[in-house]
Design a protein around this motif. Structure first.
Motif: not given
Ligand SMILES: O=C(O)C1=C[C@@H](OP(=O)(O)O)[C@@H](O)[C@H](O)C1
Ligand SMILES: C=C(OP(=O)(O)O)C(=O)O
Length: 682
Positions: A133, A136-137, A361-363, A366-368, A370, A387-388
């Motif tokens: 992960r 992916e950040r 939150w998405r990065v 995890t994608d927090r 979602s 999105e935000d």
């Protein structure tokens, strides 16, 4: 990745929390992650030694400590939460290193910047990697800020993401005539990283950093500036756009520094207090209103939702105010981590809670956005996301749910707060399954112990598995394995009888005097700790296994008054999250309402053989035939005694383990346990 986790974190694949109905007492917070990792790095870069007290011990700080050690810093343990770091005085001692930084943003980003600067000036090759992960950040904005200065940075995986390769040759220089420009709208950690790295290049000239566009998560930059000042660097700030590190800056150790408790970790207990502290406030120690951490402002959001919060130096007291909680609509950009806790508080609110300006939150782990939407829906909540932003409406009907945590500590800690659903009127109250609870190791390895240390549950809601069976059937081993697999407490009721027998022997009491033995049993000063049995604080585990103790235990356990005297003590072991109780009358007498009852048997021949092997392996000589005869005599005595004779409960499941390995027996019981659970496994 799990192998890197702090060993104090749970190891089991899931933790089932029973419905919780209150919180009371005091909880002590672990150290702040953001402060710990900044202080460690600054101590590593500066001249002299720094004693760091109340340091957080977690996965994120361990990777930082390991990295500093790999870079040649001497790190001495001063105590369980204190270290002394010998700084590098800005000079690389090691020219090559490969650093594993787990999923710690506070290690990856600042170390990347510091090592890029040092490698460019002094020469060196460094590789920085992390868990999948972490790769992916994003880190592209930091790389883009450093490359124009002359830093040589390669991204061998994907451009703009770790792993990173940093290299340079001795005698290099940094291009610092123009301001260093960095974007701040994906993560504030890029600016933080530059602010901590560039003092290394500001001995002779001022260094200016300019933020392009919006800067998010601003309070974290304040933590950085605050700690830089403690280490001798006074950054001049113009708004949030321009930062100047003055010429002549040089890191200076403050000598000793104390880490505050983690304000983000406090949010779970503030929420628990707001939801469930109805009689008296929950006290939270380690952080107070004067904290330098931005997440302390979570208090204001919690108050807006109804919490009553008192603050003092280094403490908070939280109590339920408005109930149900009040739904809020909040720009949560300033408290990105703690705001996740508000989403779960939204399950207890009187309408729709909306959190916005939370794109970061998405990065994160995890994608927090979602993950939170997906998991909160499992409880029955109506959740919308954009999105935000995220909005949450409480469930009208609560479901028992198995919550995925995505290797995100905050998802696990947030999920635990749903266990108070009975207070929101869930009928019946439902348990919560937290999958991979060990992910809390990132910042709070002992979180579940801390929560269960202050949370209460009605005894009837605490699940019990009973394992009864004859002597040498393996119930002790099976039960302790089950307890470990489920994260439950374990009651070895046989040990209570043995301990009573030992107490009788020690006191020189008359074993035939039922009342006297019962009186000793009733006051038994017994404690179980990490598989050991303590009597008056002394470890007696081995003595309880002595033959004479076993024989007397069998005798006195037939006395009704002794059995009665131990009932309360045994019932007291029924505490959240659950109990595995082994003995001879657990399912029939002590916990007749247990959710799962197992009656364990094995042929006398098998049991005699196991006992024989056990004794031989301890160097004790034994005769198989006489062991078998003893076992059969003990069975007969246990089955025929009038007080709680050994027999399966009517609703017990029989398990003959004569031909089963321990693992196979454990698996069988766990499969039965799954059968009686309400969780839909998705
Ligand atoms: O600098 C820090 O210590 C942190 C900054 C924040 O990240 P972003 O700036 O990426 O939002 C926060 O989420 C993270 O847990 C810690
Ligand atoms: C975002 C977080 O961590 P990191 O420091 O890895 O960015 C967090 O702790 O919530």
């Amino acid at each position: 990745m799990e192998s890197h986790r702090a060993e104090t974190a749970p190891r089991q694949p899931f933790l089932d929390l029973p419905p919780l109905n209150g919180v009371a007492g005091t909880v002590r917070l672990p150290g702040s992650k953001s402060i710990s990792n900044r202080v460690l790095l600054l101590a590593g870069l500066c001249a002299g030694t720094t004693a760091v007290h109340d340091l957080l011990d977690s996965d994120d700080t361990r990777v930082m400590l390991d990295a500093l050690a790999a870079l040649g810093c001497d790190i001495e343990r001063l105590g369980p939460s204190s270290v002394r770091v010998q700084g590098l005085d800005g000079r690389l001692r090691v020219q090559e290193a490969r650093l594993f930084l787990g999923n710690a943003g506070t290690a990856m980003r600042p170390l990347a910047a510091a090592l890029a600067v040092l490698a460019t000036l002094q020469g060196g090759r460094f590789e920085l990697a992390g868990v999948a992960r972490m790769h992916e950040r994003p880190i592209g904005d930091l790389v883009d800020a450093l490359r124009p200065l002359g830093c040589n940075i390669a991204c061998p995986g994907n451009e703009g993401y770790p792993p990173l390769r940093l290299s340079g040759s001795a005698g290099g220089a940094l291009a610092l005539d123009a301001p260093v420009r960095v974007r701040g709208d994906v993560s504030s950690q890029f600016l933080t990283a530059l602010l901590m790295a560039l003092p290394l290049a500001a001995a002779e000239r001022a260094v200016v950093i300019e933020v392009e566009g919006e800067l998010i998560s601003r309070p974290y930059v304040e933590i950085t500036l605050n700690l830089l000042a403690r280490f001798g660097i006074d950054v001049r700030r113009e708004g949030w756009q321009r930062f100047t590190i003055p010429a002549g800056s040089a890191y200076r150790s403050p000598g000793a520094i104390h880490v505050e408790g983690d304000a983000s970790s406090a949010s779970y207990f503030i929420a628990a207090g707001a939801i469930a502290a109805t009689a008296a406030p929950l006290r939270i120690e380690g952080v107070g209103a004067d904290s330098i951490q931005g997440d302390i402002h979570f208090i204001e959001a919690a108050r807006a939702m109804g919490a009553e919060v008192l603050t003092g130096p280094n403490w908070l007291e939280v109590q339920r105010g408005a109930w149900p909680l009040r739904a809020i609509d909040l720009d949560a950009n300033h408290i990105p981590d703690a705001a996740m806790t508000l989403a779960v508080m939204g399950l207890y609110a009187d309408g729709r809670t909306r959190l916005h300006n939370i794109a970061s939150w998405r990065v994160k782990e995890t994608d927090r956005i979602s993950a939170m939407a997906t998991e909160l829906r499992k409880f029955g909540a109506m959740v919308d996301e954009g999105e935000d932003w995220l909005s949450i409406e409480p469930p009208s009907h609560w479901h028992a749910a198995a919550i995925h945590t995505y290797d995100d500590h905050r998802m696990a800690m947030c999920a635990s707060l749903a266990a108070f659903n009975g207070l929101a009127g869930a009928t019946p109250p439902v348990p919560v399954r937290v999958l991979d609870p060990g992910c809390v190791a990132k910042t709070f390895p002992t979180y579940f112990d801390a929560l269960l240390g202050v949370a209460t549950a009605s005894q009837q809601q605490v699940p019990v598995i009973t394992v009864d069976g004859p002597t040498a059937s393996g119930k002790g081993t099976l039960s302790s394995e089950l307890a470990a697999a489920l994260g439950y407490h374990h009651l070895d009721s046989g040990a209570l009888y043995r301990a009573t027998a030992l107490a009788v022997l020690e006191a020189g009491a008359d074993a035939g005097n039922e009342a006297a033995v019962a009186a000793l049993a009733a006051r038994l000063p017994i404690r179980f700790e990490l598989q050991r049995v303590l009597l008056e604080g002394i470890d007696v585990s081995d003595r309880l296994r002595e033959e004479r103790v076993g024989l007397l235990a069998s005798q006195i356990s037939a006395l009704p008054a002794v059995r009665a005297a131990l009932v309360e003590l045994q019932l007291g072991f029924r505490r959240a999250p659950g109990l595995v109780a082994d003995g001879r009358d657990m399912g029939t007498v002590i916990f007749p309402g247990a959710a799962l009852k197992v009656f364990l048997t094995a042929s006398a021949a098998q049991r005699a053989e196991r006992r024989h092997k056990q004794l031989i392996s301890k160097g004790i000589s034994a005769n198989l035939d006489s062991l078998r005869a003893d076992l059969e005599a003990r069975d007969a005595r246990d089955m025929q005694r009038s007080a709680a004779p050994l027999r399966p409960a009517q609703d017990a499941r029989l398990l003959d383990n004569s031909a089963l390995s321990i693992e196979a027996s454990v698996e069988q019981v766990l499969a039965w346990w799954e059968d009686v659970q309400p969780f839909a496994t998705r």
